[in-house]
Scaffold this motif. Sequence first.
Motif, PDB file in Angstrom:
ATOM      1  N   LEU A 130       0.452  -1.023   0.152  1.00  0.00           N
ATOM      2  CA  LEU A 130       0.582   0.078   0.188  1.00  0.00           C
ATOM      3  C   LEU A 130       0.723   1.526   0.079  1.00  0.00           C
ATOM      4  CD1 LEU A 130      -3.137  -0.677   2.333  1.00  0.00           C
ATOM      5  CD2 LEU A 130      -2.823  -0.485   0.401  1.00  0.00           C
ATOM      6  N   ILE A 131       2.400   0.723   0.842  1.00  0.00           N
ATOM      7  CA  ILE A 131       3.058   2.403   0.531  1.00  0.00           C
ATOM      8  C   ILE A 131       3.337   2.468  -0.640  1.00  0.00           C
ATOM      9  CG2 ILE A 131       5.407   2.984   1.476  1.00  0.00           C
ATOM     10  CD1 ILE A 131       4.534   1.853   3.600  1.00  0.00           C
ATOM     11  N   SER A 132       3.728   1.502  -1.429  1.00  0.00           N
ATOM     12  CA  SER A 132       3.770   2.228  -3.270  1.00  0.00           C
ATOM     13  C   SER A 132       2.829   2.089  -3.786  1.00  0.00           C
ATOM     14  CB  SER A 132       4.873   1.108  -3.606  1.00  0.00           C
ATOM     15  OG  SER A 132       5.930   0.087  -2.960  1.00  0.00           O
ATOM     16  N   LEU A 133       1.958   1.764  -3.355  1.00  0.00           N
ATOM     17  CA  LEU A 133      -0.080   2.249  -4.091  1.00  0.00           C
ATOM     18  C   LEU A 133       0.507   4.002  -4.187  1.00  0.00           C
ATOM     19  CD1 LEU A 133      -1.479  -0.893  -3.594  1.00  0.00           C
ATOM     20  CD2 LEU A 133      -0.913  -0.220  -6.448  1.00  0.00           C
ATOM     21  N   ALA A 134       0.813   4.597  -2.366  1.00  0.00           N
ATOM     22  CA  ALA A 134       0.171   5.869  -2.264  1.00  0.00           C
ATOM     23  C   ALA A 134       0.797   7.147  -2.025  1.00  0.00           C
ATOM     24  CB  ALA A 134      -0.157   5.175  -0.539  1.00  0.00           C
ATOM     25  N   ALA A 135       1.988   5.853  -2.436  1.00  0.00           N
ATOM     26  CA  ALA A 135       3.669   6.884  -3.302  1.00  0.00           C
ATOM     27  C   ALA A 135       3.487   7.144  -4.878  1.00  0.00           C
ATOM     28  CB  ALA A 135       4.895   6.137  -3.555  1.00  0.00           C
ATOM     29  N   LYS A 136       2.921   6.419  -5.450  1.00  0.00           N
ATOM     30  CA  LYS A 136       2.777   6.192  -6.793  1.00  0.00           C
ATOM     31  C   LYS A 136       1.606   7.621  -6.660  1.00  0.00           C
ATOM     32  CE  LYS A 136       1.550   4.052 -11.105  1.00  0.00           C
ATOM     33  NZ  LYS A 136       0.727   2.822 -12.254  1.00  0.00           N
ATOM     34  N   GLU A 137       0.224   7.546  -6.397  1.00  0.00           N
ATOM     35  CA  GLU A 137      -1.391   8.473  -6.391  1.00  0.00           C
ATOM     36  C   GLU A 137      -0.838   9.533  -6.045  1.00  0.00           C
ATOM     37  OE1 GLU A 137      -5.080   8.565  -3.882  1.00  0.00           O
ATOM     38  OE2 GLU A 137      -4.591   6.646  -5.190  1.00  0.00           O
ATOM     39  N   SER A 138       0.809   9.777  -5.134  1.00  0.00           N
ATOM     40  CA  SER A 138       1.049  11.150  -4.964  1.00  0.00           C
ATOM     41  C   SER A 138       2.083  12.030  -4.556  1.00  0.00           C
ATOM     42  CB  SER A 138       1.344  10.757  -2.616  1.00  0.00           C
ATOM     43  OG  SER A 138       2.280  10.740  -2.599  1.00  0.00           O
ATOM     44  N   GLY A 139       3.276  11.138  -5.689  1.00  0.00           N
ATOM     45  CA  GLY A 139       4.427  11.741  -6.322  1.00  0.00           C
ATOM     46  C   GLY A 139       5.386  11.807  -5.443  1.00  0.00           C
ATOM     47  N   ILE A 140       4.777  11.145  -3.850  1.00  0.00           N
ATOM     48  CA  ILE A 140       6.003  11.770  -2.677  1.00  0.00           C
ATOM     49  C   ILE A 140       6.707  10.072  -2.871  1.00  0.00           C
ATOM     50  CG2 ILE A 140       6.959  11.527  -0.215  1.00  0.00           C
ATOM     51  CD1 ILE A 140       3.711  13.220   0.136  1.00  0.00           C
ATOM     52  N   ALA A 141       8.034   9.996  -2.996  1.00  0.00           N
ATOM     53  CA  ALA A 141       9.131   9.019  -2.540  1.00  0.00           C
ATOM     54  C   ALA A 141       8.864   7.826  -1.789  1.00  0.00           C
ATOM     55  CB  ALA A 141      10.270   9.747  -2.067  1.00  0.00           C
ATOM     56  N   PRO A 142       8.305   6.648  -2.219  1.00  0.00           N
ATOM     57  CA  PRO A 142       8.228   5.817  -1.155  1.00  0.00           C
ATOM     58  C   PRO A 142       9.254   5.608   0.572  1.00  0.00           C
ATOM     59  CG  PRO A 142       8.299   5.100  -3.400  1.00  0.00           C
ATOM     60  CD  PRO A 142       8.976   6.341  -3.212  1.00  0.00           C
ATOM     61  N   GLU A 143      10.210   6.824   0.330  1.00  0.00           N
ATOM     62  CA  GLU A 143      11.069   5.975   1.282  1.00  0.00           C
ATOM     63  C   GLU A 143      10.784   6.759   2.398  1.00  0.00           C
ATOM     64  OE1 GLU A 143      12.494   6.477  -1.807  1.00  0.00           O
ATOM     65  OE2 GLU A 143      13.190   5.084  -2.240  1.00  0.00           O
ATOM     66  N   VAL A 144       9.958   8.024   1.786  1.00  0.00           N
ATOM     67  CA  VAL A 144       9.604   9.237   2.816  1.00  0.00           C
ATOM     68  C   VAL A 144       7.917   8.542   4.147  1.00  0.00           C
ATOM     69  CG1 VAL A 144       8.101  11.444   3.001  1.00  0.00           C
ATOM     70  CG2 VAL A 144      10.141  10.960   1.467  1.00  0.00           C
ATOM     71  N   PHE A 145       6.801   7.435   2.815  1.00  0.00           N
ATOM     72  CA  PHE A 145       6.061   7.258   3.156  1.00  0.00           C
ATOM     73  C   PHE A 145       6.958   5.651   4.495  1.00  0.00           C
ATOM     74  CE2 PHE A 145       3.173   8.882  -0.061  1.00  0.00           C
ATOM     75  CZ  PHE A 145       2.859   9.008   0.822  1.00  0.00           C
ATOM     76  N   GLU A 146       7.468   5.267   4.171  1.00  0.00           N
ATOM     77  CA  GLU A 146       7.742   4.385   4.616  1.00  0.00           C
ATOM     78  C   GLU A 146       8.184   4.499   6.031  1.00  0.00           C
ATOM     79  OE1 GLU A 146       8.318   1.170   4.282  1.00  0.00           O
ATOM     80  OE2 GLU A 146       8.429   0.507   2.046  1.00  0.00           O
ATOM     81  N   HIS A 147       8.820   5.513   5.986  1.00  0.00           N
ATOM     82  CA  HIS A 147       9.122   6.517   7.665  1.00  0.00           C
ATOM     83  C   HIS A 147       8.513   6.502   7.962  1.00  0.00           C
ATOM     84  CE1 HIS A 147      12.141   8.081  10.669  1.00  0.00           C
ATOM     85  NE2 HIS A 147      10.693   8.658  10.644  1.00  0.00           N
ATOM     86  N   ALA A 148       7.434   6.679   7.378  1.00  0.00           N
ATOM     87  CA  ALA A 148       6.040   7.427   8.486  1.00  0.00           C
ATOM     88  C   ALA A 148       5.147   6.751   8.833  1.00  0.00           C
ATOM     89  CB  ALA A 148       5.265   9.044   7.624  1.00  0.00           C
ATOM     90  N   ASP A 149       5.181   4.919   7.790  1.00  0.00           N
ATOM     91  CA  ASP A 149       3.949   4.021   7.957  1.00  0.00           C
ATOM     92  C   ASP A 149       3.750   3.527   9.582  1.00  0.00           C
ATOM     93  OD1 ASP A 149       2.775   1.872   6.908  1.00  0.00           O
ATOM     94  OD2 ASP A 149       4.295   0.645   7.031  1.00  0.00           O
TER      95      ASP A 149
END
Length: 207
Positions: free
Chosen positions: A37-56
């Motif tokens: 889901l992080i990859s899907l969210a990153a793709k939809e938002s344009g935010i780097a997956p690594e940023v979301f990984e830290h916040a997961d």
Amino acid sequence: MSCNKIITITRQFGSGGHEIGMALAERLGIGFYDKELISLAAKESGIAPEVFEHADERAANSLLYSLSVGLYNYGAGFSSSMGDLPVNDKLYILQHRIIKEKAETECFVIVGRCADYILRNQPNVVKVFIYADMESRIKRAVDRREIDPARAKQAVIKTDKNRANYYSFYSGQKWGQADNFDLCVNSTKLTTEQAVDLIASYIEIVS
């Protein structure tokens, strides 16, 4: 075994919930979502997956901030504008949206992410909580997550605290409370396969 259910898995750290969820999805022949889901969210938002990984699965730092912008309890709806929100909140909103959309068209197993709360009004959802005793959770953390044995217990406790805070922050409910689930599984003495057998049997009974 055919399956027309969505199975949400909430799990204590070190209980094997991820592995059980993945094996269950394979057994049932349906999709599996966790970090995907992080990859899907990153793709939809344009935010780097690594940023979301830290916040997961971490709540935003300021409850007062979220209250001030009217975004506490996202289940009641949220603004499409996320420009000023903390990364944690952006990730939650995107995952919330993706989970709800996929639930309209797919059957799947999903681990964490407040999915049991997000899909609480979905009629075909089976909500599972997986837990284990501390000793076995520490051993799993050391063996499978390669965590230093000297700090394994602390890591287990801290991770569960983060998950509990995340769940409480976004749902307003208590994480791991038994009456929020259809089935609670103690994985301490079970192999992954045995846990899958148990959950699959329950799904067959209630289908």
